[in-house]
Design an enzyme around this catalytic site. Structure first.
Site, PDB file in Angstrom:
ATOM      1  CG  ASP A 447      -2.174   0.750   1.114  1.00 49.90           C
ATOM      2  OD1 ASP A 447      -2.284   1.545   0.166  1.00 49.90           O
ATOM      3  OD2 ASP A 447      -3.071   0.567   1.956  1.00 49.90           O
ATOM      4  CG  ASP A 515      -9.604   2.303  -0.383  1.00 48.54           C
ATOM      5  OD1 ASP A 515      -9.204   1.143  -0.535  1.00 48.54           O
ATOM      6  OD2 ASP A 515      -8.922   3.192   0.163  1.00 48.54           O
TER       7      ASP A 515
END
Ligand code: DGJ
Length: 694
Positions: A447, A515
């Protein structure tokens, strides 16, 4: 042999097109043609000469790569200064080397020790050419680059092009933008240190095109850091597009004897947007994706983030894993929260050591539980970042980018590590390598959750090189870890889809698309992702997210996620046995159709934006097995009996399908030209239809 040379003309031949280059007696390297094939002897280039009586002359040259200098005033591809202060480049053709499917055209400056080699690699079957430029400093003194593009593309002069890019954001990745470039320039860029959620490092250009027809030009920069795409149209209607490292806050110093090759650009031409996507999809998994997993089916995974966020521990994660296994998942990924003092986003980043309160026996206990359930295990990391509240930062505050004279801005309570420092690179590599050596881990979610700021680095002699060096270091660490752990898949994530470019796709096996896991939003996000990238890299979770207070049925959510790499991400603890068996049913179906979705061709039949219905067909290369996904959110004015023309089948074969109890056994041409009526009279309509050749 796809490269032909005749006199001073060089023709790069792909399946359907010619890309033609020629040099003249003054040494200019011209872009002659990119489009349908003509007899080679017809391609000629006229000398323009060096004289520029009233400046348009030199600006008319369709250069393969425009240097700054002389009396050329249009946007240039390269600008630099030599050590004596001279800022002119005065290059002339020097040589041409053809090696298999590659051609390298070298241009030398007439006064200074600088060589530029234009590199081309032809991918015949895909109508794609990869381009880059290599610079060679053959002298002793530094050459300082201020603009350093990877490619300049000259499109055929015609009426104004539509230039497609994106204008997205977190949760709204890949939102398309379509601008008509009538004159002047259009710029798409990132200054964030990552390719980002907003603009994308590519362009698509067309004058009139739709899914099926119309010439579509495109270029994709393989780069995950700052980039700039500039399209410019001059008075004569010539459109030139440059793609490369962003020249904003940029410098690249080439010392005497050094050479530098720019990131590559994937350049292509296709008939229709559908063919463009399919060519890129096939090209991606056969030529670009890392070899370890490129030809392997990717597993159905479960990710813990939306269920537990930072609140992870061995007991709860093991309980979730049981549910995930019952739902048919093949890989269990524990997301954020397992390391250091990480109980929320205020602390812990940088301390890549297992939190002993949450995992008293290390990760092994959880991993063994997961493995005993028949699943592989994966782990989340965010290696390029540090929380000021971490042992790493307390020990090495100078490891984050910073200026001593000012306070650094935090985003999500974190700072960016100075990845240009060898000690930072070593720390990250060693932490991750140790974790992978000590645990049976098959998946790393890498990430990266904030753009850069206060980018000071006292270690750099030329601080503006950090943008380039940071991304390069990330690629090198990932490559090294992959080489050492070839059975571990790597996912690129950056607050969702903030680093989903073709550079990332060359180093990571897949990406976290967004997301935003709302199924309706996902129809748009995934459609626009798959326009330019391989479906098999598009992770798509089924979750319980309810941002809009709408209860989207579970089967509808599966319909959308099964169009990419299916994954689960909801809180399975709240799922009833019946819900779990619904998940199981779809996961089993996905495993059956997975080769078609991940390796097949995608045909967009109905577009949610235009038709209010999304219908997407995936078909295997043999055109024998296909699966058609249909979904519609609302029905307005009785969307009745819309004919669905099923493109993508073989016209001359017979196929069988059943749609809403009606069985069809017809030719591919019937399905394509006559179509079948579909009637949508339902909120959240969804249907998955298998189509088989008889
Ligand atoms: C951002 C990612 O996009 C999410 O999927 C999740 O991994 C969080 N970071 C964790 O902090």
């Amino acid at each position: 042999m796809s490269i032909l040379k005749r006199g001073s003309t060089i023709v790069l031949e792909t399946k359907n097109y010619h890309y033609v280059i020629a040099y003249d007696t003054f040494g200019y390297v011209h872009s002659v043609h990119w489009g349908e094939k003509c007899p080679i002897e017809d391609y000629v280039v006229d000398d323009i000469g060096n004289v520029n009586p009233n400046h348009p002359n030199l600006d008319q040259i369709r250069c393969e790569y425009t240097p700054f200098g002389k009396t050329m005033y249009r946007p240039c591809a390269v600008k630099l200064h030599f050590s004596d202060g001279c800022r002119e480049i005065n290059p002339a053709y020097s040589s041409c080397k053809i090696e298999g499917e590659e051609v390298h055209i070298t241009i030398k400056d007439c006064y200074y020790p600088l060589e530029m080699t234009l590199n081309y690699r032809v991918h015949y079957d895909y109508d794609i050419i990869e381009r880059s430029v290599t610079f060679n400093n053959t002298g002793k003194d530094d050459i300082v680059f201020e603009t350093l593009m990877s490619t300049e593309l000259t499109l055929p002069a015609t009426k104004p092009y539509h230039i497609l890019n994106t204008n997205g954001s977190w949760g709204a990745e890949f939102t398309p933008t379509d601008s008509v470039l009538d004159g002047g320039s259009l710029t798409f860029e990132s200054r964030q240190g990552r390719s980002g959620h907003i603009n994308s490092p590519y362009f698509i250009a067309y004058t009139e095109a739709d899914e099926k027809n119309g010439r579509v030009f495109f270029g994709h920069l393989k780069w995950s850091g700052n980039f700039k795409i500039k399209a410019h149209r001059d008075f004569l209607g010539i459109t030139r597009v440059t793609l490369g490292l962003n020249s904003f806050d940029f410098e690249h110093v080439l010392k005497g004897g050094q050479s530098f090759t720019t990131p590559e650009v994937i350049c292509g031409l296709a008939d229709g947007l559908g063919n463009m996507s399919r060519n890129l999809n096939r090209f991606g998994y056969s030529e670009i994706l890392p070899k370890n997993f490129a030809d392997k089916e990717l597993p159905v995974l479960y990710n813990s983030w939306e269920a537990t966020e930072f609140d992870v521990n061995v007991k709860d994660q093991s309980a979730l894993a049981e549910k995930a296994a019952a739902a048919g998942c093949e890989l269990f990924v524990m997301d954020d929260g397992w390391f250091g003092a990480r109980n929320d986003d205020h602390a812990g980043l940088g301390d890549w050591f297992v939190n002993k309160e949450k995992f008293p026996n290390g990760l092994c206990e959880l991993i063994e539980n997961v493995n005993a359930l028949g699943m592989d295990f994966g782990l989340w990391v965010e290696p390029e970042m540090v929380n000021p509240d971490s042992d790493l930062y307390r020990a090495h505050p100078d490891w984050a980018y910073h200026y001593d004279t000012r306070k650094s801005n935090e985003i999500r309570n974190q700072l960016v590590l100075n990845m240009t420092k060898p000690e930072v690179q070593d720390y990250i590599y060693n932490c991750l390598n140790d974790i992978l050596n000590e645990n049976n881990i098959k998946y790393i979610k890498w990430d990266m959750n904030r753009p850069f700021s206060e980018t000071g680095g006292e270690n750099l002699e030329h601080p503006k090189m950090l943008w380039y060096l940071h991304t390069k270091a990330v690629y090198e660490i990932v490559d090294k870890l992959k080489a050492n752990h070839p059975d571990v898949q790597f996912e690129s994530c950056s607050s969702g889809g903030g680093r989903c470019d073709w550079g990332a796709l060359e180093h990571y096996d897949e990406v976290w698309t967004s997301d935003n896991t709302d199924a309706i939003d996902r129809i748009f996000i995934q459609k626009n992702y798959a326009l330019t990238r391989p479906v098999k890299t598009m992770r798509a979770w089924v979750t319980d997210v309810n941002w809009y207070n709408r209860d989207t049925p579970l089967d509808f959510r599966f319909n959308i996620s099964m169009r990419g790499v299916l994954s689960l991400g909801g809180n399975l603890n709240n799922y009833s046995d019946e819900d779990i068996s619904v998940c199981r049913k779809y996961v089993d179906l996905y495993k059956e159709i997975r080769p078609i979705v991940q390796f097949g061709d995608l045909y967009r039949l109905l577009d949610i934006d235009k038709d209010e219905i999304s219908a997407e067909l995936y078909i295997d290369k043999e055109k024998s097995n296909s699966v058609l996904f249909i979904a519609s959110v609302n029905t307005r004015c009785i969307k009745k009996a819309v004919p669905l023309y099923i493109d993508g089948l073989d016209d001359n074969r017979i196929y069988e399908l059943t749609f809403e109890d009606k069985h069809y056994k017809k030719s591919g041409s019937f399905f394509k030209y006559v179509g079948i009526p579909i009637e949508i009279r339902k909120q959240y309509y969804n249907n998955i239809i298998k189509i088989k050749a008889v």
